[in-house]
Design an enzyme around this catalytic site. Structure first.
Site, mmCIF file in Angstrom:
data_model
loop_
_atom_site.group_PDB
_atom_site.id
_atom_site.type_symbol
_atom_site.label_atom_id
_atom_site.label_comp_id
_atom_site.label_asym_id
_atom_site.label_seq_id
_atom_site.Cartn_x
_atom_site.Cartn_y
_atom_site.Cartn_z
ATOM 1 N N ASP A 240 -3.361 -0.158 -2.533
ATOM 2 C CA ASP A 240 -3.262 -1.395 -2.225
ATOM 3 C C ASP A 240 -4.284 -2.209 -1.278
ATOM 4 O OD1 ASP A 240 -2.398 -4.076 -2.362
ATOM 5 O OD2 ASP A 240 -0.103 -3.772 -1.372
ATOM 6 N N HIS B 260 4.809 -2.707 -6.247
ATOM 7 C CA HIS B 260 5.727 -2.769 -5.108
ATOM 8 C C HIS B 260 7.445 -2.406 -5.558
ATOM 9 C CE1 HIS B 260 2.410 -3.569 -2.536
ATOM 10 N NE2 HIS B 260 2.301 -4.739 -3.337
ATOM 11 N N ARG C 108 5.142 -16.395 -7.783
ATOM 12 C CA ARG C 108 4.737 -17.149 -7.048
ATOM 13 C C ARG C 108 3.456 -17.938 -7.763
ATOM 14 N NH1 ARG C 108 4.433 -13.090 -3.118
ATOM 15 N NH2 ARG C 108 2.430 -13.504 -2.798
#
Ligand SMILES: [Zn+2]
Length: 440
Positions: A318, A267, A206
């Site tokens: 995280d 992830h 992204r």
């Protein structure tokens, strides 16, 4: 220094060994000998002693959101808006105070090395600080003051979406304009200290347009540095990538030369069979963050398929909804049980390896994460006489213990936590003060 562990979990062993004499000199392990009585003068370590644990994926400032974002509805994207509000209040001084406390919390939990996925580079308007790496300097100093090692994964973050939408609002602080300017800034960063390594990160497909990906990959390759990236955490990312490039994020990254044994995908939740094969055959590591993935309703990634395909698995906290490497380690197995309705996919030794050896490897510290001659002298001792651990066999600590059961932590031969207390940081008080400064 000579230590005598009641039990110690040695590399490759299915279970901890009893009565292990561990010699430490100049920050490294000397002889490690199991099954011997404690000699006079050796310091006794009751309980189970583990190798140093690595937190392979951290965004230190997200700790300020703990307890503020978990209730009610919302998803990853609404959580992200709250995260940006905290980011907007940070400067190098405040970030040093917050990260020092967060890294000290990690030390208390048995974490001896952190991978900081760092993208909060610039001033509030997106302009550079006088020292363009002032925020990175703050994080490296924070780790030193908390007594742990750090791999500063300097993150390239250029656009707000796969379509190349420019950064606006809080995101302006993340951007360097293009990958060449990112590389120039990172090359000017030469932190002092034996506790730090610099690596690279691609925030995600992204945030880095396809044409810029090879620049970041080449930077890491030429310096033999770790390269991390967020991969397919959300289905929306996959859909946007398919629409823009006609390929999945993993396919796009493979084509851009980003995958490989020095690379870690974080992830990797929503993958197709081709994605799993691309990651595994390239020996790209995968970092799971089970407590964050639960908290953000991300989903459960295909951990056993990735491991079988050839990807080493590591673990990270995280967003720091929880900082507990034991919970992350058992989460890898327990979340898989929910997904597959099969028990026992990963052994306790495999979970420990993900939390220690594989994590250190992913962060570029191949000489850490095992209690063996010549390795960095990191040790984590877990009590077996606590409410949670009394009666638990030594092999069961990963399923029974929590961060609060860690009594002693040694990092590079230095005692950082003794009897459950951090050597230099009043952790709860500093966390409270640092978080109130950025959440008012
Ligand atoms: Zn992350």
């Amino acid at each position: 220094m000579r230590l005598h562990a009641e039990y110690a979990w040695l590399p490759g062993a299915a279970e901890p060994s009893r009565d292990v004499l561990i010699e430490v000199a100049d920050g490294r392990f000397g002889a490690v000998t199991a099954g011997v009585p404690a000699p006079a003068g050796a310091r006794r370590l009751p309980g189970v002693t583990l190798p140093g644990l690595a937190n392979a994926h951290s965004h230190a400032f997200h700790r300020a959101l703990r307890g503020r974002t978990h209730g009610g509805r919302g998803d990853f994207w609404s959580w992200r808006e709250q995260m940006y509000a905290v980011a907007d209040r940070l400067d190098p001084q405040r970030y040093l105070a917050l990260a020092r406390a967060v890294y000290a919390e990690m030390a208390l939990a048995g974490i001896t090395c952190v991978g900081e996925f760092h993208y909060l580079h610039h001033d509030r308007d997106g302009g550079r600080y006088a020292d363009a790496n002032a925020m990175s300097e703050a994080l490296v100093a924070a780790a030193a003051q908390a007594g742990i090692r750090i791999t500063l994964l300097d993150t390239c973050y250029l656009s707000a979406g796969v379509d190349g939408t420019p950064l606006t609002g809080a995101q302006r602080r993340f951007g360097d304009g293009d990958a060449d300017r990112w590389a120039q800034r990172v090359d000017a960063f030469a932190p002092a200290g034996g506790h730090v390594r610099v690596g690279a990160a691609v925030h995600s497909v992204r945030a880095v347009p396809a044409a810029q990906l090879p620049v970041v990959a080449a930077w890491a390759r030429e310096r033999d540095a770790p390269l991390h990236l967020h991969l397919s955490e959300q289905p929306a990312e996959n859909e946007a990538c398919q629409a823009a490039y006609g390929r999945s994020p993993a396919e796009l990254l493979a084509d851009a030369g980003v995958l490989g044994p020095r690379t870690t995908a974080v992830h990797a939740t929503h993958l197709g069979d081709t994605d799993v094969r691309l990651l595994g055959t390239s020996r790209t590591g995968v970092c799971f963050c089970p407590t964050t993935e639960r908290d953000l309703a991300d989903g459960i990634g295909p951990a056993p398929q990735l491991a079988a395909a050839g990807s080493p698995l590591s673990l990270g906290s995280d967003s720091h909804a929880v900082i507990d490497p034991f919970e992350e380690a058992r989460g890898l197995e327990l979340d898989e049980r929910l997904r597959s309705r099969v028990r026992g996919t990963f052994t306790a030794a495999e979970l420990l390896s993900a939390a220690s050896r594989a994590g250190h490897e992913a962060l570029g510290w191949s000489d850490a994460g095992g209690i063996a001659t010549g390795q960095r002298a990191d040790l984590v001792t877990v009590a077996l006489d606590r409410v949670r651990t009394a009666g638990v066999p030594p092999t069961g600590v990963l399923f029974a213990a929590g961060a609060a059961d860690v009594t002693d932590v040694l990092v590079d031969g230095r005692p950082v936590v003794t009897a459950g207390v951090h050597a230099t940081v009043d952790v709860a008080a500093e966390l409270g003060a640092a978080i109130s400064a950025v959440t008012r």
